[in-house]
Design a protein around this motif. Structure first.
Motif, PDB file in Angstrom:
ATOM      1  N   TRP A   1      40.624  37.060  24.806  1.00  0.00           N
ATOM      2  CA  TRP A   1      41.731  36.097  24.871  1.00  0.00           C
ATOM      3  C   TRP A   1      42.183  35.866  26.310  1.00  0.00           C
ATOM      4  CZ3 TRP A   1      45.874  35.893  20.473  1.00  0.00           C
ATOM      5  CH2 TRP A   1      45.245  35.530  19.276  1.00  0.00           C
ATOM      6  N   ASN A   2      42.165  36.907  27.141  1.00  0.00           N
ATOM      7  CA  ASN A   2      42.461  36.700  28.569  1.00  0.00           C
ATOM      8  C   ASN A   2      41.486  35.689  29.153  1.00  0.00           C
ATOM      9  OD1 ASN A   2      43.203  40.178  29.108  1.00  0.00           O
ATOM     10  ND2 ASN A   2      44.680  38.528  29.100  1.00  0.00           N
ATOM     11  N   GLN A   3      40.216  35.882  28.861  1.00  0.00           N
ATOM     12  CA  GLN A   3      39.195  35.013  29.446  1.00  0.00           C
ATOM     13  C   GLN A   3      39.254  33.594  28.895  1.00  0.00           C
ATOM     14  OE1 GLN A   3      35.737  37.556  28.753  1.00  0.00           O
ATOM     15  NE2 GLN A   3      35.824  38.279  30.871  1.00  0.00           N
ATOM     16  N   GLU A   4      39.760  33.449  27.679  1.00  0.00           N
ATOM     17  CA  GLU A   4      39.911  32.114  27.078  1.00  0.00           C
ATOM     18  C   GLU A   4      41.245  31.465  27.453  1.00  0.00           C
ATOM     19  OE1 GLU A   4      39.514  32.873  22.906  1.00  0.00           O
ATOM     20  OE2 GLU A   4      37.470  33.627  23.126  1.00  0.00           O
ATOM     21  N   GLY A   5      42.111  32.192  28.158  1.00  0.00           N
ATOM     22  CA  GLY A   5      43.418  31.654  28.531  1.00  0.00           C
ATOM     23  C   GLY A   5      44.390  31.583  27.370  1.00  0.00           C
ATOM     24  N   ARG A   6      44.203  32.445  26.372  1.00  0.00           N
ATOM     25  CA  ARG A   6      45.102  32.460  25.209  1.00  0.00           C
ATOM     26  C   ARG A   6      46.243  33.444  25.424  1.00  0.00           C
ATOM     27  NH1 ARG A   6      43.204  29.561  21.165  1.00  0.00           N
ATOM     28  NH2 ARG A   6      40.985  29.048  21.220  1.00  0.00           N
ATOM     29  N   MET A   7      47.438  33.051  25.018  1.00  0.00           N
ATOM     30  CA  MET A   7      48.579  33.963  25.091  1.00  0.00           C
ATOM     31  C   MET A   7      48.414  35.037  24.027  1.00  0.00           C
ATOM     32  SD  MET A   7      52.181  32.430  26.045  1.00  0.00           S
ATOM     33  CE  MET A   7      52.448  31.435  27.502  1.00  0.00           C
ATOM     34  N   GLN A   8      48.454  36.289  24.462  1.00  0.00           N
ATOM     35  CA  GLN A   8      48.236  37.388  23.522  1.00  0.00           C
ATOM     36  C   GLN A   8      49.537  37.894  22.908  1.00  0.00           C
ATOM     37  OE1 GLN A   8      44.323  39.667  24.859  1.00  0.00           O
ATOM     38  NE2 GLN A   8      45.819  39.646  26.495  1.00  0.00           N
ATOM     39  N   GLY A   9      50.525  38.174  23.757  1.00  0.00           N
ATOM     40  CA  GLY A   9      51.789  38.682  23.248  1.00  0.00           C
ATOM     41  C   GLY A   9      51.578  39.933  22.418  1.00  0.00           C
ATOM     42  N   LYS A  10      52.166  39.941  21.216  1.00  0.00           N
ATOM     43  CA  LYS A  10      52.104  41.119  20.344  1.00  0.00           C
ATOM     44  C   LYS A  10      50.808  41.194  19.543  1.00  0.00           C
ATOM     45  CE  LYS A  10      56.368  42.533  21.177  1.00  0.00           C
ATOM     46  NZ  LYS A  10      56.661  43.755  21.922  1.00  0.00           N
ATOM     47  N   ASN A  11      49.947  40.179  19.648  1.00  0.00           N
ATOM     48  CA  ASN A  11      48.658  40.252  18.957  1.00  0.00           C
ATOM     49  C   ASN A  11      47.870  41.438  19.505  1.00  0.00           C
ATOM     50  OD1 ASN A  11      48.005  37.756  17.127  1.00  0.00           O
ATOM     51  ND2 ASN A  11      49.206  36.990  18.849  1.00  0.00           N
ATOM     52  N   ASP A  12      47.269  42.201  18.601  1.00  0.00           N
ATOM     53  CA  ASP A  12      46.582  43.426  19.006  1.00  0.00           C
ATOM     54  C   ASP A  12      45.119  43.130  19.293  1.00  0.00           C
ATOM     55  OD1 ASP A  12      46.404  46.023  19.724  1.00  0.00           O
ATOM     56  OD2 ASP A  12      46.860  46.865  17.763  1.00  0.00           O
ATOM     57  N   ILE A  13      44.880  42.498  20.426  1.00  0.00           N
ATOM     58  CA  ILE A  13      43.528  42.081  20.813  1.00  0.00           C
ATOM     59  C   ILE A  13      42.857  43.219  21.579  1.00  0.00           C
ATOM     60  CG2 ILE A  13      42.191  40.311  22.033  1.00  0.00           C
ATOM     61  CD1 ILE A  13      43.969  39.316  19.664  1.00  0.00           C
ATOM     62  N   PRO A  14      41.633  43.604  21.211  1.00  0.00           N
ATOM     63  CA  PRO A  14      40.972  44.730  21.890  1.00  0.00           C
ATOM     64  C   PRO A  14      40.390  44.326  23.240  1.00  0.00           C
ATOM     65  CG  PRO A  14      39.508  43.808  20.241  1.00  0.00           C
ATOM     66  CD  PRO A  14      40.813  43.055  20.119  1.00  0.00           C
ATOM     67  N   LEU A  15      40.106  45.333  24.052  1.00  0.00           N
ATOM     68  CA  LEU A  15      39.333  45.085  25.267  1.00  0.00           C
ATOM     69  C   LEU A  15      37.959  44.544  24.889  1.00  0.00           C
ATOM     70  CD1 LEU A  15      39.888  48.365  27.354  1.00  0.00           C
ATOM     71  CD2 LEU A  15      41.133  46.194  27.529  1.00  0.00           C
ATOM     72  N   ASN A  16      37.394  43.721  25.760  1.00  0.00           N
ATOM     73  CA  ASN A  16      35.993  43.353  25.581  1.00  0.00           C
ATOM     74  C   ASN A  16      35.143  44.241  26.491  1.00  0.00           C
ATOM     75  OD1 ASN A  16      36.224  42.223  28.162  1.00  0.00           O
ATOM     76  ND2 ASN A  16      36.315  40.117  27.414  1.00  0.00           N
ATOM     77  N   ALA A  17      33.854  43.982  26.556  1.00  0.00           N
ATOM     78  CA  ALA A  17      32.962  44.847  27.342  1.00  0.00           C
ATOM     79  C   ALA A  17      33.372  44.875  28.810  1.00  0.00           C
ATOM     80  CB  ALA A  17      31.514  44.383  27.195  1.00  0.00           C
ATOM     81  N   GLU A  18      33.761  43.731  29.345  1.00  0.00           N
ATOM     82  CA  GLU A  18      34.191  43.669  30.740  1.00  0.00           C
ATOM     83  C   GLU A  18      35.479  44.467  30.941  1.00  0.00           C
ATOM     84  OE1 GLU A  18      34.627  42.691  34.820  1.00  0.00           O
ATOM     85  OE2 GLU A  18      32.924  42.957  33.461  1.00  0.00           O
ATOM     86  N   GLY A  19      36.400  44.403  29.977  1.00  0.00           N
ATOM     87  CA  GLY A  19      37.640  45.165  30.057  1.00  0.00           C
ATOM     88  C   GLY A  19      37.383  46.663  30.060  1.00  0.00           C
ATOM     89  N   ARG A  20      36.411  47.089  29.260  1.00  0.00           N
ATOM     90  CA  ARG A  20      36.059  48.517  29.247  1.00  0.00           C
ATOM     91  C   ARG A  20      35.431  48.930  30.578  1.00  0.00           C
ATOM     92  NH1 ARG A  20      34.285  46.745  24.243  1.00  0.00           N
ATOM     93  NH2 ARG A  20      35.909  47.115  22.688  1.00  0.00           N
ATOM     94  N   ARG A  21      34.608  48.047  31.139  1.00  0.00           N
ATOM     95  CA  ARG A  21      34.003  48.326  32.452  1.00  0.00           C
ATOM     96  C   ARG A  21      35.095  48.454  33.511  1.00  0.00           C
ATOM     97  NH1 ARG A  21      32.272  46.235  37.242  1.00  0.00           N
ATOM     98  NH2 ARG A  21      33.415  44.291  36.890  1.00  0.00           N
ATOM     99  N   GLN A  22      36.070  47.538  33.489  1.00  0.00           N
ATOM    100  CA  GLN A  22      37.179  47.602  34.445  1.00  0.00           C
ATOM    101  C   GLN A  22      37.946  48.920  34.305  1.00  0.00           C
ATOM    102  OE1 GLN A  22      39.345  44.091  33.286  1.00  0.00           O
ATOM    103  NE2 GLN A  22      38.383  42.822  34.866  1.00  0.00           N
ATOM    104  N   ALA A  23      38.214  49.315  33.058  1.00  0.00           N
ATOM    105  CA  ALA A  23      38.955  50.558  32.815  1.00  0.00           C
ATOM    106  C   ALA A  23      38.169  51.770  33.301  1.00  0.00           C
ATOM    107  CB  ALA A  23      39.293  50.691  31.333  1.00  0.00           C
ATOM    108  N   GLU A  24      36.848  51.755  33.118  1.00  0.00           N
ATOM    109  CA  GLU A  24      36.012  52.849  33.621  1.00  0.00           C
ATOM    110  C   GLU A  24      36.086  52.931  35.146  1.00  0.00           C
ATOM    111  OE1 GLU A  24      34.376  55.259  32.144  1.00  0.00           O
ATOM    112  OE2 GLU A  24      34.401  54.590  30.047  1.00  0.00           O
ATOM    113  N   LEU A  25      36.014  51.776  35.812  1.00  0.00           N
ATOM    114  CA  LEU A  25      36.107  51.760  37.277  1.00  0.00           C
ATOM    115  C   LEU A  25      37.470  52.264  37.740  1.00  0.00           C
ATOM    116  CD1 LEU A  25      34.303  48.370  38.022  1.00  0.00           C
ATOM    117  CD2 LEU A  25      33.454  50.677  38.546  1.00  0.00           C
ATOM    118  N   LEU A  26      38.522  51.869  37.046  1.00  0.00           N
ATOM    119  CA  LEU A  26      39.860  52.357  37.387  1.00  0.00           C
ATOM    120  C   LEU A  26      39.950  53.864  37.131  1.00  0.00           C
ATOM    121  CD1 LEU A  26      42.734  52.006  38.314  1.00  0.00           C
ATOM    122  CD2 LEU A  26      43.328  51.232  36.007  1.00  0.00           C
TER     123      LEU A  26
END
Length: 196
Positions: free
Chosen positions: A14-39
């Motif tokens: 949803w971040n990549q699609e430009g959608r407002m997430q708010g309280k929707n429980d949207i999971p990380l995608n593969a890129e988000g997991r990669r970012q979290a691993e790097l952090l």
């Protein structure tokens, strides 16, 4: 001195699609997991005493990955760290918002949480962390709207700046008040670039 690290979660579809997430429980995608691993790898070289997360899945997963790299457990999952509710805007792209409410959609009533309410619960959380963990270093994994509203309120000179996914912001509480030593830093995603 109590130090608070504010981290935005990794990226989602949803971040990549430009959608407002708010309280929707949207999971990380593969890129988000990669970012979290790097952090997480970056955090292996830093000293943090506690880590708390929003109760929403994208922040929880980010916090869990960071904590694993740091060799500690997530201390708690706190709804006060959750993203701002955007009411009827949630799930929409900007074009869908314009189509539905017109170009002035930001000024329409959408039934979400006000910015003032977001700042109030964010400040409540900072004060609670300072009381609970005086003189400690506490990492909080949260969301863009909450972190952005807090930082902009505490440091108006920064203005509004879109926070990058997995960015790190470091605040220190001294007797004189809050200071910010790091803002919107993603050096872990940028081949070791330093942040001021």
């Amino acid at each position: 001195m109590t130090t608070i690290g504010l981290v935005r979660h990794g990226v989602t579809d949803w971040n990549q699609e430009g959608r407002m997430q708010g309280k929707n429980d949207i999971p990380l995608n593969a890129e988000g997991r990669r970012q979290a691993e790097l952090l997480g790898r970056r955090m292996e070289d830093e000293e943090w005493d506690y880590i708390y997360s929003s109760n929403l899945g994208r922040a929880r997963e980010t916090a869990d990955i960071i904590a694993r790299h740091m060799g500690i457990q997530v201390t708690g999952y706190d709804p006060l760290l959750a993203e701002r509710s955007f009411g009827t805007l949630e799930g929409t792209t900007e074009q869908e918002r314009i189509d539905r409410w017109g170009p002035d959609w930001k000024n329409a009533e959408h039934g979400g949480e006000t910015r003032e309410a977001v700042v109030e619960r964010g400040m409540q959380l900072l004060e609670e962390m300072e009381r609970r963990h005086p003189g400690k270093r506490v990492l909080l994994v949260s969301h863009g709207a909450l972190i952005g509203a807090l930082v902009e309120t505490l440091f108006p000179a920064f203005g509004y700046l879109g926070l990058k996914n997995t960015c790190v912001n470091v605040l220190e509480k001294t007797p004189e008040g809050w200071s910010c030593s790091l803002h919107n830093c993603v050096r872990h995603l940028e081949n070791g670039t330093s942040c001021g």
